[in-house]
Design an enzyme around this catalytic site. Structure first.
Site, PDB file in Angstrom:
ATOM      1  N   GLY A 133    -101.855 -28.584  31.429  1.00  0.00           N
ATOM      2  CA  GLY A 133    -102.650 -29.354  32.392  1.00  0.00           C
ATOM      3  C   GLY A 133    -101.916 -30.595  32.876  1.00  0.00           C
ATOM      4  N   LYS A 148    -111.027 -16.523  24.667  1.00  0.00           N
ATOM      5  CA  LYS A 148    -110.465 -16.526  26.024  1.00  0.00           C
ATOM      6  C   LYS A 148    -110.881 -15.244  26.766  1.00  0.00           C
ATOM      7  CE  LYS A 148    -108.085 -19.149  27.770  1.00  0.00           C
ATOM      8  NZ  LYS A 148    -108.367 -20.399  28.532  1.00  0.00           N
ATOM      9  N   THR A 183    -104.761 -16.303  29.198  1.00  0.00           N
ATOM     10  CA  THR A 183    -103.572 -15.982  28.394  1.00  0.00           C
ATOM     11  C   THR A 183    -103.347 -14.471  28.323  1.00  0.00           C
ATOM     12  OG1 THR A 183    -102.829 -15.966  26.092  1.00  0.00           O
ATOM     13  CG2 THR A 183    -105.166 -16.201  26.417  1.00  0.00           C
ATOM     14  N   ASP A 184    -102.099 -14.087  28.035  1.00  0.00           N
ATOM     15  CA  ASP A 184    -101.821 -12.658  27.815  1.00  0.00           C
ATOM     16  C   ASP A 184    -102.365 -12.194  26.471  1.00  0.00           C
ATOM     17  OD1 ASP A 184    -100.000 -13.960  26.168  1.00  0.00           O
ATOM     18  OD2 ASP A 184     -98.251 -12.793  26.811  1.00  0.00           O
ATOM     19  N   GLU A 185    -102.771 -13.142  25.611  1.00  0.00           N
ATOM     20  CA  GLU A 185    -103.247 -12.747  24.277  1.00  0.00           C
ATOM     21  C   GLU A 185    -104.554 -11.953  24.349  1.00  0.00           C
ATOM     22  OE1 GLU A 185    -102.835 -15.658  21.168  1.00  0.00           O
ATOM     23  OE2 GLU A 185    -101.275 -16.711  22.277  1.00  0.00           O
ATOM     24  N   TYR A 195    -109.178 -17.217  18.815  1.00  0.00           N
ATOM     25  CA  TYR A 195    -108.753 -17.853  20.081  1.00  0.00           C
ATOM     26  C   TYR A 195    -108.736 -16.838  21.222  1.00  0.00           C
ATOM     27  CZ  TYR A 195    -105.444 -19.298  23.701  1.00  0.00           C
ATOM     28  OH  TYR A 195    -104.845 -19.552  24.923  1.00  0.00           O
ATOM     29  N   GLY A 218    -106.490 -31.589  31.986  1.00  0.00           N
ATOM     30  CA  GLY A 218    -105.259 -32.137  32.574  1.00  0.00           C
ATOM     31  C   GLY A 218    -104.511 -33.118  31.697  1.00  0.00           C
ATOM     32  N   ALA A 219    -105.050 -33.412  30.501  1.00  0.00           N
ATOM     33  CA  ALA A 219    -104.296 -34.260  29.565  1.00  0.00           C
ATOM     34  C   ALA A 219    -103.601 -33.417  28.496  1.00  0.00           C
ATOM     35  CB  ALA A 219    -105.222 -35.286  28.911  1.00  0.00           C
TER      36      ALA A 219
END
Ligand SMILES: NC(=O)c1ccc[n+]([C@@H]2O[C@H](COP(=O)([O-])OP(=O)(O)OC[C@H]3O[C@@H](n4cnc5c(N)ncnc54)[C@H](O)[C@@H]3O)[C@@H](O)[C@H]2O)c1
Length: 351
Positions: free
Chosen positions: A13, A162, A133-135, A158, A8-9
């Site tokens: 987020g 994911k 992600t769509d990646e 990455y 959240g930082a």
């Protein structure tokens, strides 16, 4: 409503935390390790709010997670903590495997431990949203869109990390019954975006009269979504999505990287004029290894089933974003000076 947010930082987020605390009125526990990408200055507007608390913790730290679940007793977990920059994953993938794969496993398993002890509606209404992600879908040719049935085919360390975390989340739902939902979103942009990603990097380089490096031809296409639209989509999926389902989130805003940078330059020519047009600063540089050609999201399922719609077009969103960066030097200046000053990342070196 008690919502535990991880990461959240970070960019998305922090937008989510501001939305949940200020607009939804939820009780929020933000768990973040504060890596280079985590910034509490993005949360100043909610810092003193009675319905907001912050815990500095690594999502790989199971004892801290267990304590947080027992103390806070979340009704919803929204999992965004991740290493998120493709170029950094090319320079070194270790942190990506650790946080995105091992960290997601730890969080899923601690959520399961907590959820198994719940009873009645607390148990049946608990939700775990895994934000992705769509990646994970890899690269598209000139035609077609990613939908929820598209085969996973990640290209970068990455996106591979994911994809692995998405599979873990689905497995914890199918095997253990944990009420998981998953969202896969296209490229975000907006205020408080860490200036390593294309849009904020180009805005700040242009403001400082530095070169605007475009990878390769600049014809790679991304499908851009304003971060506040994404955040509303995340809350929609977490609160009303069907358990075990995936929802793609995207704004139907395909643009080549060159179009994006040219648009930013045009806006800056009006907002912060210099002697020559900002587009004179554009330079084509060596391409990113494994650079996916095109991403484009079909968000029909989220739109038709849950009634979500992107409110911002690329033109309105990017104008707001450029103006925000021009007006908020106090937010980005320490990051440029102390955390990341814009040097090229993700170039292959021979070992
Ligand atoms: N940025 C995008 O365009 C985009 C698009 C689709 C999906 N996503 C996903 O959304 C999520 C958030 O992305 P973002 O752009 O806000 O990322 P970000 O890099 O801006 O923020 C990530 C946050 O996670 C925290 N974090 C990292 N490792 C941690 C750990 N081990 N324990 C606890 N906290 C940790 C960081 O401190 C930071 O605050 C990610 O899961 C990302 O994969 C991002």
């Amino acid at each position: 409503m008690r919502v535990m947010v991880t990461g959240g930082a970070g960019f998305i987020g922090s937008a989510l935390v501001r939305y949940l605390v200020s607009e939804i009125g939820a009780d929020v526990l933000n768990i973040d390790k504060l890596t280079y990408a985590g910034n509490l200055a993005s949360l100043q507007s909610v810092q003193g709010a009675a319905n907001y608390r912050f815990l500095r913790a690594d999502i790989c730290d199971r004892s801290k997670l267990r304590q947080a679940f027992d103390d806070f007793k979340p009704e919803i977990v929204m999992h965004l903590a991740a290493e998120s920059h493709v170029d950094r994953s090319i320079s070194g993938a270790g942190d990506f495997i650790q946080t995105n794969v091992v960290g997601t496993f730890s969080l899923l398993d601690e959520a399961k431990h907590y959820w198994e002890k719940l009873e009645g509606t607390a148990k049946s209404q608990f939700r775990f949203l895994h934000v992705s992600t769509d990646e994970v879908y890899g690269s598209l040719g000139p035609e077609g869109l990613f939908d929820e049935e598209t085969r996973y085919d990640p290209s970068s360390p990455y996106s591979a990390s994911k994809a692995a975390s998405d599979h873990l989340a689905i497995a914890w739902q199918r095997t253990f019954g944990l009420p998981v939902v998953i969202s896969n979103c296209s490229n975000n942009y907006g205020p408080y975006h860490f200036p390593e990603k294309l849009i904020p990097l180009m805005i700040l380089n242009a403001l400082e009269g530095k070169e605007l490096p475009i990878y390769g031809s600049g014809l790679n296409i991304r499908d851009w979504l304003y971060v506040e639209d994404h955040v509303r989509g995340l809350f929609t999926v977490a609160s009303r999505g069907r358990v075990g389902e995936k929802y793609n989130i995207g704004g139907r805003n395909e643009r080549t990287n060159l179009e994006v940078v040219t648009r930013i330059c045009k806006i800056l020519d009006d907002v912060a004029p210099r002697e020559n047009p900002h587009s004179d600063l554009i330079r084509h540089v060596a391409d990113r290894p494994g650079h996916d050609a095109r991403y484009a999201i079909d968000a029909t399922k989220l739109e038709e089933e849950l009634g979500w719609r992107a409110q911002e077009s690329f033109e309105t969103g990017v104008e707001k974003t450029v103006r925000w960066f021009v007006d908020n030097e106090a937010w980005w200046s320490p990051l440029r000076k102390q955390v990341y000053s814009g040097e090229r990342l993700g170039i292959l070196t021979r070992s």
